[in-house]
Scaffold this motif. Structure first.
Motif, short mmCIF file in Angstrom:
data_model
loop_
_atom_site.label_atom_id
_atom_site.label_comp_id
_atom_site.label_asym_id
_atom_site.label_seq_id
_atom_site.Cartn_x
_atom_site.Cartn_y
_atom_site.Cartn_z
N ALA A 223 -12.89 22.31 -1.93
CA ALA A 223 -13.29 20.91 -2.02
C ALA A 223 -14.81 20.84 -2.07
O ALA A 223 -15.50 21.85 -1.85
N THR A 224 -15.31 19.65 -2.33
CA THR A 224 -16.75 19.39 -2.36
C THR A 224 -17.06 18.39 -1.26
O THR A 224 -16.21 17.55 -0.91
N VAL A 225 -18.29 18.44 -0.73
CA VAL A 225 -18.70 17.49 0.31
C VAL A 225 -18.38 16.07 -0.16
O VAL A 225 -18.68 15.70 -1.29
N GLY A 226 -17.75 15.31 0.71
CA GLY A 226 -17.37 13.93 0.39
C GLY A 226 -15.94 13.79 -0.11
O GLY A 226 -15.42 12.68 -0.19
N ASP A 227 -15.28 14.91 -0.45
CA ASP A 227 -13.89 14.86 -0.91
C ASP A 227 -12.95 14.55 0.24
O ASP A 227 -13.13 15.04 1.36
N THR A 228 -11.93 13.74 -0.07
CA THR A 228 -10.84 13.51 0.87
C THR A 228 -9.68 14.39 0.44
O THR A 228 -9.23 14.32 -0.70
N VAL A 229 -9.23 15.24 1.34
CA VAL A 229 -8.12 16.15 1.08
C VAL A 229 -6.86 15.53 1.68
O VAL A 229 -6.88 15.06 2.82
N VAL A 230 -5.77 15.55 0.91
CA VAL A 230 -4.51 14.97 1.36
C VAL A 230 -3.47 16.08 1.48
O VAL A 230 -3.21 16.82 0.54
N TRP A 231 -2.89 16.19 2.67
CA TRP A 231 -1.77 17.09 2.93
C TRP A 231 -0.50 16.25 2.87
O TRP A 231 -0.46 15.13 3.38
N MET A 232 0.57 16.82 2.31
CA MET A 232 1.86 16.14 2.33
C MET A 232 2.93 17.11 2.80
O MET A 232 2.99 18.26 2.34
N ASN A 233 3.78 16.63 3.68
CA ASN A 233 4.91 17.43 4.13
C ASN A 233 5.96 17.42 3.02
O ASN A 233 6.67 16.44 2.85
N THR A 234 6.04 18.50 2.27
CA THR A 234 6.98 18.61 1.16
C THR A 234 8.23 19.40 1.56
O THR A 234 8.97 19.86 0.70
N SER A 235 8.43 19.55 2.86
CA SER A 235 9.61 20.26 3.35
C SER A 235 10.46 19.31 4.20
O SER A 235 10.12 18.14 4.35
N GLY A 236 11.52 19.81 4.75
CA GLY A 236 12.38 19.02 5.61
C GLY A 236 12.07 19.20 7.09
O GLY A 236 12.71 18.58 7.93
N ALA A 237 11.08 20.02 7.42
CA ALA A 237 10.71 20.27 8.82
C ALA A 237 9.52 19.39 9.21
O ALA A 237 8.78 18.93 8.35
N ASP A 238 9.34 19.18 10.50
CA ASP A 238 8.15 18.48 10.99
C ASP A 238 6.98 19.45 11.04
O ASP A 238 7.16 20.64 11.37
N HIS A 239 5.78 18.95 10.75
CA HIS A 239 4.57 19.78 10.75
C HIS A 239 3.41 19.03 11.38
O HIS A 239 3.50 17.83 11.63
N THR A 240 2.32 19.75 11.59
CA THR A 240 1.04 19.14 11.95
C THR A 240 -0.04 19.78 11.10
O THR A 240 0.16 20.85 10.53
N VAL A 241 -1.19 19.11 11.05
CA VAL A 241 -2.42 19.71 10.55
C VAL A 241 -3.35 19.68 11.75
O VAL A 241 -3.71 18.61 12.24
N THR A 242 -3.69 20.86 12.26
CA THR A 242 -4.47 20.97 13.49
C THR A 242 -5.62 21.93 13.26
O THR A 242 -5.41 23.14 13.12
N ALA A 243 -6.85 21.40 13.19
CA ALA A 243 -8.02 22.25 12.99
C ALA A 243 -8.23 23.14 14.21
O ALA A 243 -7.93 22.74 15.34
N GLY B 4 1.12 13.96 16.69
CA GLY B 4 0.53 14.47 15.46
C GLY B 4 1.55 14.86 14.42
O GLY B 4 1.21 15.40 13.37
N ARG B 5 2.80 14.55 14.67
CA ARG B 5 3.90 14.90 13.77
C ARG B 5 3.70 14.30 12.38
O ARG B 5 3.40 13.12 12.24
N ILE B 6 3.89 15.14 11.37
CA ILE B 6 3.94 14.69 9.98
C ILE B 6 5.37 14.95 9.51
O ILE B 6 5.77 16.11 9.34
N GLY B 7 6.15 13.91 9.37
CA GLY B 7 7.54 14.04 8.95
C GLY B 7 7.66 14.28 7.46
O GLY B 7 6.67 14.20 6.72
N PRO B 8 8.86 14.59 6.98
CA PRO B 8 9.07 14.82 5.56
C PRO B 8 8.53 13.67 4.70
O PRO B 8 8.76 12.50 5.00
N ARG B 9 7.79 14.04 3.68
CA ARG B 9 7.17 13.14 2.68
C ARG B 9 6.02 12.31 3.24
O ARG B 9 5.44 11.51 2.53
#
Length: 149
Positions: A57-77, A110-115
């Motif tokens: 990415a470049t400075v100033g970009d917004t990055v979007v994560w999407m849960n494309t699976s059927g499991a619950d996930h997080t994005v944790t730096a 922090g759960r990211i559910g499917p989709r």
């Protein structure tokens, strides 16, 4: 009703119903190396990996994560995996890694559910390492965003 005719009809009905399930399951196809299409997301989440695992990415970009699976996930730096002056980020809006990780274990915070999606805007150049807390073991479900000027 003739038993054979009934069983044949029931089998056709079940097959038609399952055909619908199969197409629904394809929404969460964990085998794709690029699950994001168009502007849906930049980084997808399979059952046990971020796709792609490294994103530029470049400075100033917004990055979007999407849960494309059927499991619950997080994005944790990981605090020791981001630049010193960078803003901490985690799905759920946490200010630090310890709180983000603890809240996942306490209440699936922090759960990211499917989709569902999570996004973060990167303002400082550098390397950002992040994990999925429920699926992280050394060498698994981690990713990197490399931000340049």
């Amino acid at each position: 009703m003739n038993r054979r005719v009934y069983l044949a009809a029931a089998g056709t009905s079940v097959a038609a119903s399952l055909a619908g399930c199969t197409s629904a399951l394809n929404l969460f196809d964990d085998s794709s190396s690029t699950p994001c299409s168009d502007d849906d997301c930049d980084i997808g989440m399979s059952r046990n990996s971020f796709l792609p695992e490294e994103y530029e990415a470049t400075v100033g970009d917004t990055v979007v994560w999407m849960n494309t699976s059927g499991a619950d996930h997080t994005v944790t730096a990981l605090e020791d995996g981001i630049p010193d002056d960078a803003e901490y980020f985690a799905s759920g809006g946490y200010d630090d890694e310890e709180t983000a990780r603890a809240d996942w274990h306490d209440s699936m915070g922090g759960r990211i559910g499917p989709r569902q999606t999570f996004e973060h805007t990167f303002e400082i150049p550098g390397r950002y390492v992040y994990i999925c807390e429920p699926h992280f073991e050394p060498g698994s479900m981690s990713g990197v965003v490399i931000v340049s000027e």
